[in-house]
Structures are given as C-alpha cells and as structure tokens.
Design an enzyme around this catalytic site. Structure first.
Site, mmCIF file in Angstrom:
data_model
loop_
_atom_site.group_PDB
_atom_site.id
_atom_site.type_symbol
_atom_site.label_atom_id
_atom_site.label_comp_id
_atom_site.label_asym_id
_atom_site.label_seq_id
_atom_site.Cartn_x
_atom_site.Cartn_y
_atom_site.Cartn_z
ATOM 1 N N SER A 23 22.187 11.040 -16.046
ATOM 2 C CA SER A 23 22.206 11.993 -15.078
ATOM 3 C C SER A 23 23.322 13.198 -15.349
ATOM 4 O O SER A 23 23.035 14.217 -14.895
ATOM 5 C CB SER A 23 22.734 11.725 -13.560
ATOM 6 N N HIS A 29 28.607 14.307 -12.693
ATOM 7 C CA HIS A 29 27.464 15.132 -12.355
ATOM 8 C C HIS A 29 27.666 16.415 -12.697
ATOM 9 O O HIS A 29 27.167 17.406 -13.276
ATOM 10 C CB HIS A 29 26.887 15.016 -10.969
#
Length: 301
Positions: free
Chosen positions: A205, A251
């Site tokens: 991610s 992230h």
C-alpha cells in the site's frame, strides 16, 4: 513443337511465382504474398525490416518505449507479491491467510516471513534484537512485498493492476519500476521515521498510494482531467484514518514519495530528458536515505 520459355520476372523469394510487381525501394520483383503496402507502392519484406531498423523508436511524452504497452513490469510486481504471499502462508499456516483479525477480521496474522521483512525500527523478539536500527536495512525494501493475509494482498494488487498498466504505458517499464520502488521505499521510510520503533508494518500500500498520486501528476502533465481519481484517493484515505492497525505514516509517505517521483519523471523535457529524470529520482532517493539514517541515529542515541 515446344513452347518458348517464359520471360516474365519471378519473385526473388519465391522463384516459382511469376509477377509483374516490384518493390518500390529496391526494385526487385515480389509476389502478392511478399508485398507490403508502403506510402508509395509496395515494399518487399527485406526493405520493411531495414526500414524498421533505421527508424527511431516511438517514445511517449516521458520517454517511455512501446514495451510499456505490454505490461510486463506490472505483471511481474503482481507475480512477485503473490509468490511471497504463498511462501508466507506455507511458513505461517492457515491463519496467515485470513481470520486473525484486522479489517473486520479478514486479515491474516504475521508469519516468520513477515517477521523477517516487515518495517520494524528496533525491538527484541526470539531472544534477539531486530530492526532497521540494528542494521536490518533490507526491511525498508522487503516490506513492500509482504502482506498480512490474502485480503490485504488482493486489495493492493487490484490497485497495481488498474493503475500500474496505465502508468507503465505512459512511462515505460523501467521508469514505472523506479516510480513504484521509490514510492514503496518512501512510504516505508516514513513509517520508520514516525511510527514507534517497535511497531511493525508491511504491505504494497505504500507503493500503491504512490501510484494514485502518480496518476494525478501524469494526467496533469498531459492536460487530462484527474477528477476520476479523486473518489479513489478519498476512499483510500478514509480507510487509512478509520481502520485500526493501518500505517497512516506509511500510506501518506508513499503518497508524497509517489508524487515526487512522478514529477521527476513527468516534467523534464528534451534535450537530456533521461539524465534529468535520473537526477530527480536520485535526489529523492538521497533524501529518503538521509531520513532513515537520521532516524537510526535518534533510536540508537
């Protein structure tokens, strides 16, 4: 009385076939099987090959070659992540696949493989001290290929498949790989810098957030509307800030690093475009390495 031998020309590649056609480039006789349409007349296969060798390969606005349309880099990334997940499940058992908690109970638990390669600043387990600060720098790279369960893997690989093919087509395979790896590395470095030293994290991610940002940058450079990407970004940010045990720093770090890498690839112009791109990506890499070194010194100091 025997017939006079034919004086009609024969195809230079098929001597048994008479023809009145000639290559407009080399003037050799060619049959209908050998002729290739050209801007003027027809050309033989040999002249077509010679023309392709002398023709400059087509490039995208960012220097990407036609090889990017094949999607080999994107497919390779998905294959590597999938194989690593299989190895992790073999080592960790069924609960490594799903049912260990997190994301509504769908995520898997850690395995010996995730313990080995996840982002971890400094911690003691198994009777030994482990972590990036302890010299295990490879974790900043390996963590982007590790996942906590199949659901975790599928969510990330769906984004890689959707966004990766588009970006690889625009950038070419090598530039796309550089973007992907720098985004993943940037997210992992950010997690290392801002998370508690004993908090682990892993997953692609960090890189996929970078791909989202990269599509914004590339579309902006191509004067295309980036609006369709907004719902995807907002949805992923909502998940990031509302679901427990997700690396917020990772992230956001991947998002910023992906945007920076994409800008370094999208905005340099000819001449010396490739050199300028290499310098921009190298500068980003230096910043990330410097941040990781600073964090290591703060942990050990």
């Amino acid at each position: 009385m025997s017939e006079a031998p034919s004086t009609a020309p024969v195809c230079y590649r098929h001597p048994s076939r008479e023809t009145m056609l000639r290559c407009s480039r080399c003037d050799r006789p060619i049959c209908t099987s050998c002729m290739n349409d050209a801007a003027v007349g027809h050309q033989c296969p040999d002249c077509v090959k010679e023309g392709r060798r002398s023709q400059r390969p087509a490039r995208t606005a960012f220097g990407g070659s036609r090889a990017g349309q094949l999607g080999y880099a994107t497919t390779g990334i998905i294959a590597i992540n999938s194989l690593v997940m299989i190895a992790s499940a073999v080592l960790g058992g069924p609960r490594a696949i799903a049912g260990a908690g997190g994301f509504f109970g769908l995520l898997g638990e850690g395995t010996p493989l995730t313990d080995f390669g996840e982002v971890l600043g400094w911690a003691t387990y198994g009777g030994q001290v482990h972590g990036i600060a302890e010299g295990e720098w490879y974790r900043l790279f390996t963590a982007m290929f590790l996942h906590y369960g199949v659901v975790h893997l599928l969510l990330n690989m769906m984004l890689v498949a959707q966004l990766g093919r588009y970006l690889e087509t625009q950038l070419g395979p090598m530039r796309f790989l550089a973007l992907y790896l720098l985004a993943g590395l940037g997210g992992n470095v950010t997690a290392y810098v801002f998370q508690p030293a004993n908090q682990p994290s892993a997953g692609a991610s960090t890189a996929t957030f970078g791909l989202i940002a990269a599509v914004f940058v590339v579309n902006r450079r191509l004067l295309r509307d980036p609006g369709p990407m907004v719902p995807l970004l907002v949805t992923n940010l909502i998940f990031t800030f509302t679901i427990p045990h997700i690396s917020i720093a990772g992230h956001l770090g991947g998002l910023v690093s992906g945007a920076a890498a994409a800008a370094a690839l999208a905005y340099p112009k000819l001449p010396h475009r490739t050199l300028k791109q290499v310098i921009g990506l190298s500068a980003l890499l230096i910043v990330l390495v410097a941040a990781a070194v600073f964090r290591t010194q703060s942990i050990l100091g």
